[in-house]
Scaffold this active site. Structure first.
Site, PDB file in Angstrom:
ATOM      1  N   LYS A 189       0.615  -0.969  -0.050  1.00 39.72           N
ATOM      2  CA  LYS A 189      -0.014  -0.042  -0.095  1.00 39.72           C
ATOM      3  C   LYS A 189       0.808   1.336  -0.096  1.00 39.72           C
ATOM      4  O   LYS A 189       2.067   1.141   0.408  1.00 39.72           O
ATOM      5  CB  LYS A 189      -0.917   0.173   1.251  1.00 39.72           C
ATOM      6  CG  LYS A 189      -2.104  -0.939   1.563  1.00 39.72           C
ATOM      7  CD  LYS A 189      -2.789  -0.973   2.666  1.00 39.72           C
ATOM      8  CE  LYS A 189      -3.799  -1.989   2.762  1.00 39.72           C
ATOM      9  NZ  LYS A 189      -4.736  -1.774   1.732  1.00 39.72           N
ATOM     10  N   ARG A 221     -10.549 -11.493   1.844  1.00 41.61           N
ATOM     11  CA  ARG A 221     -11.112 -12.489   1.105  1.00 41.61           C
ATOM     12  C   ARG A 221     -10.454 -14.066   1.176  1.00 41.61           C
ATOM     13  O   ARG A 221     -11.292 -14.986   1.267  1.00 41.61           O
ATOM     14  CB  ARG A 221     -11.869 -12.032  -0.281  1.00 41.61           C
ATOM     15  CG  ARG A 221     -10.623 -12.012  -1.157  1.00 41.61           C
ATOM     16  CD  ARG A 221     -10.958 -11.359  -2.286  1.00 41.61           C
ATOM     17  NE  ARG A 221     -11.086 -10.021  -2.085  1.00 41.61           N
ATOM     18  CZ  ARG A 221     -11.216  -8.723  -2.865  1.00 41.61           C
ATOM     19  NH1 ARG A 221     -11.482  -9.194  -4.343  1.00 41.61           N
ATOM     20  NH2 ARG A 221     -11.419  -7.660  -2.544  1.00 41.61           N
TER      21      ARG A 221
END
Length: 498
Positions: A274, A348
């Site tokens: 990130k 996920r």
């Protein structure tokens, strides 16, 4: 949580020996109006309290706090008038208006010894929740702790109902607020102290204090049982992953509910790292796991006639020589393979492992919650959760969330998005090749791991679980505790209605 002592009172407000008396005001076209059980306070001012408030600039707008000295007219030296905002057409105010006003005034009461509030006469439970949550502060790492919350709050009882019923409401609402505060504490704890092993230990301690069954799978057990998603995401960290299961079995349990929450104790994005700006907020990426842990403990405290199991997969997503890579293929629990195209879509992966395992126990309902996608914030903002899943159950959850003041909106899972997750080498890819509908695509990915016939929902709380601005209502800076109150409302509804 350091919190005030709460007690129902039926004492005369004019003679109550408190530091502060709290009253509510509403906002109308002609100016403010007094709300709730404020007649005794107004009588002490010979019916002129509203005029005094208007002179001081009070309007009744939401969360406005105006202080009025009593000059001996009351035993308490100060009246605090807090705005509830605009009332409904019939003059009533909502539960969340009371909750927010109670939160705003709780901060104004910091450092006081005793207050008495009339907001509880409007809606008792919300006044309790707002008082406890609005005064929340996380000071574990501060040398100067500042003023603590007011030490005691006397609650003026509603006109209807018995004292026994009122005390039960206070007890239940206190338990809900404590569950929210527990999540806030988890989220606000820095990641050098809250990592998978320590998170699991703290969760276990919380659960065992209520006599709940706890199982913790370490990296060896995860490897033996084939939890490839959790191991893949956690492989880059020196602090290995965990899977925590906490089970509450209520008396005469008619339904089984599985709760699954994302527990990424810190998310760098892994190899798909990130940007540095804002990465510190990724300490909150375990908010979903904290929520389901606190909720199963709350279910035990409130003695819901349900069997509730919380599943919390925990990992730290770090880049290193042992980290999983874009292009890797992971074999998930249950055997399905996933091509990793972006290591920053890690939530996920750990959730899918936990969902498959949770469904082996044949729950009647499965609710998963997670800080899953930045796309949720783009689509719905920082305060509204996106709810996806089985349509009727999805709508039920969204409605119950809004009813308790946690904004939630039902979102679709379009079938055409499934093709965007087709993989060249595996059963499915973890991201699509575009950014469109990212929140929905993540939900479609999770749906692939829910067995046919299971009633389920996914609550994306990427924005609502963490507040980076100044406090408002009963929401303080940092972890918010969303969606604990929604989950509690859903469990109560299932217990009552199946």
């Amino acid at each position: 949580m350091i919190a005030p002592k709460l007690a129902i009172t039926d004492s005369d407000l004019s003679s109550t020996a408190a530091d502060v008396v709290v009253i509510g005001t509403t906002q109308g076209p002609a100016g403010p109006a007094l709300a709730g059980a404020s007649e005794a306070v107004d009588a002490a001012f010979d019916g002129g309290l509203l005029g005094v408030l208007e002179t001081l600039g009070a309007s009744g707008k939401a969360e406005e706090v105006v202080s009025v000295p009593t000059f001996g007219k009351l035993a308490a030296p100060v009246v605090l008038a807090v705005g509830l905002g605009k009332p409904a057409a019939d003059g009533s105010v909502s539960e969340d208006q009371v909750r927010k006003a109670s939160g705003a005034v709780a901060r104004a009461l910091a450092g006081r010894k005793r207050a008495v509030t009339t907001l509880s006469a409007l809606h008792l439970g919300p006044a309790v929740e707002g008082t406890l949550l609005g005064g929340y502060a996380f000071t574990d790492y501060k040398s100067a702790k500042g003023d603590g919350p007011v030490a005691r709050v006397d609650l003026v009882a509603p006109a209807e109902g018995t004292k026994r019923a009122h005390n039960a409401t206070v007890k239940a609402s206190t338990a809900v607020a404590e569950a929210v505060a527990a999540v806030r504490d988890f989220v606000n704890t820095p990641p050098n102290d809250l990592y998978p092993a320590s998170f699991a230990e703290r969760a276990a301690a919380l659960a065992k204090a209520e006599g709940l069954d706890v199982e913790i799978l370490d990296e060896k057990a995860l490897r033996k049982q084939g939890f490839g998603g959790i191991l893949g995401v956690g492989g880059g960290s020196s602090r290995p992953p965990r899977l925590v299961r906490i089970t509450y079995r209520g008396a005469k349990a008619a339904k089984k509910v599985a709760l699954v929450g994302k527990g990424i104790t810190f998310d760098t994005g892994g190899i798909s790292i990130k940007p540095a700006a804002g990465m510190d907020e990724m300490t909150s990426d375990m908010g979903g796991a904290a929520a389901v842990i606190a909720t199963v403990v709350l279910a035990a405290k409130l003695k819901y006639p349900l069997e509730v199991t919380a599943w919390a997969p925990m990992a730290e997503n770090m880049p290193s020589g042992t980290a999983y890579r874009p292009g890797d293929v992971l074999t998930m629990y249950g055997g399905k393979t996933v091509e990793v195209l972006n290591t920053d879509a890690e939530g996920r992966l750990i959730l899918s492992d936990a969902i498959v395992r949770a469904c082996e126990d044949a729950p009647d309902y499965l609710i998963e919650t997670s800080t899953l996608t930045g796309a949720q914030v783009v689509a719905l903002g920082k305060r509204t959760s996106g709810v996806m899943g089985t349509e009727e159950f999805r709508d039920r959850i969204a409605e119950l969330g809004r009813a308790v003041g946690e904004q939630a909106w039902a979102m679709p899972l379009p079938d055409e998005l499934r093709g965007d997750l087709d993989s060249r080498v595996a059963d499915i890819a973890n991201v699509a090749g575009h950014r469109f509908g990212g929140m929905l695509t993540a939900g479609v990915f999770l749906r692939e791991f829910v067995p046919e016939g299971v009633t389920w929902a996914h609550i994306d709380v990427a924005g609502p679980s963490f507040h980076s601005g100044g406090p408002y209502g009963y929401t303080t800076k940092g972890g918010t505790g969303v969606p604990v109150r929604t989950l509690a409302a859903v469990l109560a509804d299932i217990a009552a209605n199946g």
